[in-house]
Write an enzyme that holds these catalytic residues in place. Sequence first.
Site, PDB file in Angstrom:
ATOM      1  N   GLY A 294     -46.782 -58.052  31.371  1.00 38.15           N
ATOM      2  CA  GLY A 294     -47.578 -56.958  30.823  1.00 38.15           C
ATOM      3  C   GLY A 294     -47.634 -57.025  29.305  1.00 38.15           C
ATOM      4  N   ASP A 295     -47.244 -55.930  28.653  1.00 41.79           N
ATOM      5  CA  ASP A 295     -47.259 -55.860  27.184  1.00 41.79           C
ATOM      6  C   ASP A 295     -45.862 -56.043  26.610  1.00 41.79           C
ATOM      7  OD1 ASP A 295     -46.439 -53.443  28.295  1.00 41.79           O
ATOM      8  OD2 ASP A 295     -47.085 -52.269  26.560  1.00 41.79           O
ATOM      9  N   GLU A 296     -44.962 -56.669  27.341  1.00 37.82           N
ATOM     10  CA  GLU A 296     -43.589 -56.867  26.890  1.00 37.82           C
ATOM     11  C   GLU A 296     -43.405 -58.286  26.372  1.00 37.82           C
ATOM     12  OE1 GLU A 296     -41.243 -55.979  30.283  1.00 37.82           O
ATOM     13  OE2 GLU A 296     -41.479 -53.807  30.095  1.00 37.82           O
TER      14      GLU A 296
ATOM     15  N   LEU B  43     -45.823 -52.984  23.237  1.00 40.91           N
ATOM     16  CA  LEU B  43     -46.995 -52.375  22.609  1.00 40.91           C
ATOM     17  C   LEU B  43     -47.106 -50.911  23.034  1.00 40.91           C
ATOM     18  CD1 LEU B  43     -49.640 -55.229  22.997  1.00 40.91           C
ATOM     19  CD2 LEU B  43     -47.950 -54.872  21.196  1.00 40.91           C
TER      20      LEU B  43
END
Length: 564
Positions: free
Chosen positions: A485-487, A444
């Site tokens: 996280g955002d991965e 993201l």
Amino acid sequence: MSGKIGVRLGILLACFSVFGALLVGYFTFAFGRDMLNERAQQSLLGTTQILAQHMHAGFSSVARDTAMLASLAAGAQATQRSGAAKPYDQDTLASAFQSMLSNRPAYQQIRLISARDHGLELVRVERSGSGIVQVRGDALQEKAHFPFVFETLKLGTGSIYVSEFGINHEGEAHNGAELPVFSMAASVVQDGQTVGVIVIRVEADKFLGNFSVGLPAPYGFYLTNRWGDFLVHADRSQTYGFDRGQRIRVQDSMAPVGQIIEERRKSVVVVQEGSDGGSHAFAFVRMPLGFQQDGRFLVVGLSQPMAVVQSAVVELGSGIIQVLLPLCLVGVLLAAWVSRVVTGPLHAMVRATQAFSEGRPHGTLPMERQDELGELARSFHDMEQQIGSQMAELNASRDAMAHLAHHDALTGLPNRRMFEQRLAQALEMARRTGRPCALLFVDLDDFKSINDNLGHAMGDAVLQAAARVIFGAVRQVDTVARLAGDEFTVLCENVDSEYAAQQIAVKLQQAFEPPLDIRGKPYQVRASVGLSLFPRDAQDAHTLLASADAAMYRAKPRHREGPQ
């Protein structure tokens, strides 16, 4: 004569009935007790193994931070090569170290140490009584003689050194108290030359507290080094005895654990008297320490009072006694009838009890009868249901722990561990069938600004919405996982061609063009997607994931150049 024979036979049958009831009750109780004890011990061992997996994931998180700071330090040196007076951008590194310490309460100190000048500290940021401070000038010391410097330099590029647990003796005070710590270090490499070492010192109590704080109250948490010295114990005076010239080892008080220390077994379960004088079950498992195959390990242990299990055993015994009392009474009354009609159902009950004690299915019980045999059958059925319910609760608890070990708690998607297992299976299948598979890496854009500006609750909502979008945009047979996280990653098996894989990536990119539905309101979120193909881009899982990650980072600049 017939009356006397009838009385004698009635008495004899009554005695047999009572004896049989007691015998059945005893074996049922013994079987149920042993089964509950075994299940409790296996559940404790399973919980210990899951805890060890979570701890290893925690060590991996520290290792990622260490590698990231080493990469940052290498970049900081590279930007200063034109100015010979200052080989590192020390202010930038110090700011990064301070930010890391602020976000990682367990981190006690971060240092950049030169590979020359006897290991002189170049940048040092640490916690003190006044907060997070940067140490400057003459307070910087030479550390080349410490293992976390010379051992790290031996490992080479890309390797992470993990020290043994111990009491900090480097000279810094910690409110006058002994501070258990361990360190992780990574080499700083520039132009193929090792120029320094990044060292993160971690406060052991805070780090380990992240894992033990969620344990239920009856559980006790233990940790030893590879020699068996206690690092965590309910009695703190038993810990780090080697630092005081003592050897307080787990194998001295629990001999079977010595088989783990001697590397003859990976796990053991011990039942013996605890420090409170009561009986306890102890489960210990071996957990690798570090990321090199050097044989180092820690021993993780949990304890549980057997009183927790004994309460269920007492309840089971009480239920059996409540069944036995009417059983004996019914046996005496039925013995007076001396009837073949009565003896037949009794044999059926005995066979059912024996089958149940051996774990085999049994025939239908005469629960429809309105006499004492029917009452006996219904009571036996209730007891069987009670034991089955307790077994189901134990199995459900184990299944819930196993689910948490393989799925992300926020999004419900498979986590890194489960994704890596499926990726390995997919690559093995692709090698056998010759059909390629694709790996998409989704990140993201500007997610950090969402957390910083809108708060972590909003960030969590965005991650959940993004997970739904990704899951809905790909095929049902594809595996969607959240790494950290955002991965996110998408594993696409049996991809017919590179074009087909690119179409999946395009569809996934287009899925983020409309605003996301965040708590009933539209919110624009962009995502960068990287694609790698097996076997075109890599021959193993690690390289394939790294290729997709690199492709994603190459896509970020192009994504930012698009419409705003």
